[in-house]
Design an enzyme around this catalytic site. Structure first.
Site, PDB file in Angstrom:
ATOM      1  N   ASP A  56       0.846  -1.444  -0.046  1.00 17.83           N
ATOM      2  CA  ASP A  56      -0.069  -0.038   0.128  1.00 17.83           C
ATOM      3  C   ASP A  56       0.969   1.149   0.130  1.00 17.83           C
ATOM      4  O   ASP A  56       1.497   1.380   0.965  1.00 17.83           O
ATOM      5  CB  ASP A  56      -0.860  -0.125   1.356  1.00 17.83           C
ATOM      6  N   GLU A 134      31.089  11.992   0.908  1.00 12.82           N
ATOM      7  CA  GLU A 134      31.629  11.875   2.409  1.00 12.82           C
ATOM      8  C   GLU A 134      30.648  12.254   3.456  1.00 12.82           C
ATOM      9  O   GLU A 134      30.266  13.363   3.824  1.00 12.82           O
ATOM     10  CB  GLU A 134      32.780  13.106   2.676  1.00 12.82           C
ATOM     11  N   GLU A 187      36.087  14.097  13.428  1.00 17.53           N
ATOM     12  CA  GLU A 187      35.874  15.047  12.510  1.00 17.53           C
ATOM     13  C   GLU A 187      36.163  16.517  13.573  1.00 17.53           C
ATOM     14  O   GLU A 187      36.458  16.169  14.675  1.00 17.53           O
ATOM     15  CB  GLU A 187      34.590  15.132  11.845  1.00 17.53           C
ATOM     16  N   GLU A 194      33.559  10.914  10.403  1.00 18.05           N
ATOM     17  CA  GLU A 194      33.374  10.744   8.990  1.00 18.05           C
ATOM     18  C   GLU A 194      34.334   9.345   8.773  1.00 18.05           C
ATOM     19  O   GLU A 194      35.453   8.958   9.305  1.00 18.05           O
ATOM     20  CB  GLU A 194      34.349  11.762   8.193  1.00 18.05           C
ATOM     21  N   HIS A 243      30.071  16.207   1.542  1.00 18.40           N
ATOM     22  CA  HIS A 243      30.531  16.568   0.495  1.00 18.40           C
ATOM     23  C   HIS A 243      30.564  15.476  -0.851  1.00 18.40           C
ATOM     24  O   HIS A 243      30.730  14.291  -0.578  1.00 18.40           O
ATOM     25  CB  HIS A 243      31.917  16.883   0.642  1.00 18.40           C
ATOM     26  N   ARG A 314      38.327  26.356   0.621  1.00 17.85           N
ATOM     27  CA  ARG A 314      37.284  25.614   1.062  1.00 17.85           C
ATOM     28  C   ARG A 314      36.159  26.294   1.548  1.00 17.85           C
ATOM     29  O   ARG A 314      35.100  25.783   2.203  1.00 17.85           O
ATOM     30  CB  ARG A 314      37.893  24.531   2.220  1.00 17.85           C
ATOM     31  N   GLU A 334      34.289  18.821  -6.351  1.00 16.15           N
ATOM     32  CA  GLU A 334      33.742  18.490  -5.162  1.00 16.15           C
ATOM     33  C   GLU A 334      32.695  19.548  -4.669  1.00 16.15           C
ATOM     34  O   GLU A 334      32.906  20.765  -4.617  1.00 16.15           O
ATOM     35  CB  GLU A 334      34.708  18.459  -4.061  1.00 16.15           C
TER      36      GLU A 334
END
Length: 445
Positions: A56, A134, A187, A194, A243, A314, A334
């Site tokens: 369903d 990532e 991290e 990570e 990322h 970055r 990236e």
């Protein structure tokens, strides 16, 4: 635990018999990327490959109205694996499913189908789309409060990093299901981690990302803690991103590499980046789909909110990792805005759709911005032509609703369902009275 590479239904049926599988879980995904599942016994499996298994769809977010609720799940034999978190004696297996209507046509709101359509478009142009996400996550004491387990930071080792054993067991579980892991680490934020996966073709990677999220949560639970992919659970600390490294290949040739280009980016790569930059506000709701996503997308916490690209910077939305001689196949871009609570199938489809639009329309790429954008004044950003991503879920909904491209990528059914659902989420959020408002306004007003 064995790793399977089944090619067809016969391979799966043999594996189920050889390994004495007790149950087979059928996995599929709603429009928000939430995993849905039901189990069948092995004796039902052969018929399921031929006829699918009905369910369903009216209770599945974004699927169908109750008067047209019948859906059929068809298992994909190439996704067969034993699940790592269940006992090895009489093990449990899983299969991802494609959702179809009773007449056998693909269901428009099936996330796998949306990605398949975009991958076919890329294939018709000669491209294979590879991605390497990532996915960051936090480990907390429980699911009711963000109580950290350590105060470690980026790349910290024990005793500051207290989750080595958890990450190790996650990696063992992933590899037992055929998922290749490159490396793992603590991290930036306390209790944040990570684990990086080896890049793969986009459909396989979307299935992998869904499996990864389940494995991380299940292994954390066995260690007596709670794993969350919530984008911004801690005030004043970095949030969790996803990322996404991506590239287009033709056969074994990386179409993003050009030895004669000053930055080693081909014309196709530059147009692809330009497509992502131009359409980022339109697909931001897909890659960052929650109210909480926009608590992460603010300046100052390494979150890329400004629409620009760079090679070293970055703070830009898109980063191009530096070229290494002899590593032409590794040339990639990236995209840094997505978060790990996104629906990976729709996120990959939206990114690919924007990039291909850039290639097809011949978008021209602006110059890279290598200065720290976080330190720029509004005047400097205007000089560089740098705009920002939507600042709230409300803004992101408005951009998606107006986007002709995203309507094409997602399909009208899913596009309208996502806009409607997320507009309602914003309405429910904006009427809340928060603790911050009570603390700030009650004593003075």
């Amino acid at each position: 635990m064995a790793v399977f590479k089944c090619k067809n239904a016969d391979d799966v049926l043999k594996a189920v018999k050889d390994y004495n599988v007790s149950f087979v879980q059928f996995w599929f995904i709603d429009i928000l990327g939430m995993l849905k599942s039901f189990q069948i016994t092995p004796r039902e499996l052969e018929a399921a490959f031929d006829e699918g298994m009905g369910f369903d769809g009216s209770s599945i977010t974004g699927f169908t109205k109750i008067h047209e609720s019948d859906m059929v799940a068809f298992p994909d034999p190439t996704t067969f694996q034993l699940v790592a978190w269940r006992p090895s004696d009489r093990p449990v297996a899983r299969l991802f499913c494609d959702v179809k209507s009773p007449d056998g046509t693909p269901f428009a709101a099936d996330s796998r189908y949306v990605l398949k359509r975009m991958l076919k478009k890329a294939a018709d142009l000669g491209y294979t789309y590879y991605v390497g996400p990532e996915l960051e996550f936090f480990l907390f004491a429980n699911s009711s409060e963000p109580k950290i387990l350590d105060r470690g930071g980026y790349f910290d080792a024990p005793p500051l990093d207290l989750a080595n054993d958890v990450r190790r067991d996650i990696i063992f579980a992933l590899e037992s299901m055929g998922i290749a892991v490159e490396y793992s680490h603590h991290e930036v934020a306390p209790s944040q981690h990570e684990i990086d996966l080896r890049y793969n073709e986009a459909m396989a990677m979307a299935d992998t990302a869904m499996t990864y999220r389940v494995v991380v949560k299940e292994v954390a639970r066995k260690h007596g803690c709670y794993a969350t992919f919530m984008p911004k659970p801690l005030f004043g600390e970095n949030g969790s991103g996803m990322h996404v490294h991506q590239s287009l290949f033709k056969g074994t040739k990386n179409c993003f590499y050009d030895a004669s280009s000053p930055n080693h980016l081909s014309t196709e790569a530059q147009a692809y980046i330009a497509g992502l930059l131009k359409h980022a506000p339109e697909f931001c709701l897909v890659t960052n789909q929650w109210v909480n996503s926009y608590k992460r997308l603010v300046p100052g916490y390494e979150a890329p909110v400004y629409i620009a690209w760079a090679q070293r910077n970055r703070s830009a939305l898109i980063r191009v990792p530096m070229y290494k001689p002899g590593k032409e196949a590794a040339t990639r871009i990236e995209l840094r805005c997505p978060d790990p609570a996104a629906n990976p199938y729709l996120a990959f489809a939206a990114m690919l759709g924007a990039g291909l639009k850039g290639i097809e329309a011949g978008y021209k790429l602006a110059k890279p911005v290598e200065d720290n954008i976080f330190h720029m004044s509004e005047r400097e950003m205007k000089k560089h032509g740098i705009a920002a991503l939507p600042g709230s879920l409300y803004d992101a909904v408005a951009h998606l609703e107006k986007s002709t491209l995203m309507k094409e990528v997602l399909g009208e059914h899913l596009h309208s369902a996502l806009v409607e659902y997320k507009a309602d989420e914003w309405d429910r959020y904006r009427v809340q009275v928060t603790e911050w408002e009570i603390e700030k306004y009650l004593p003075i007003l």
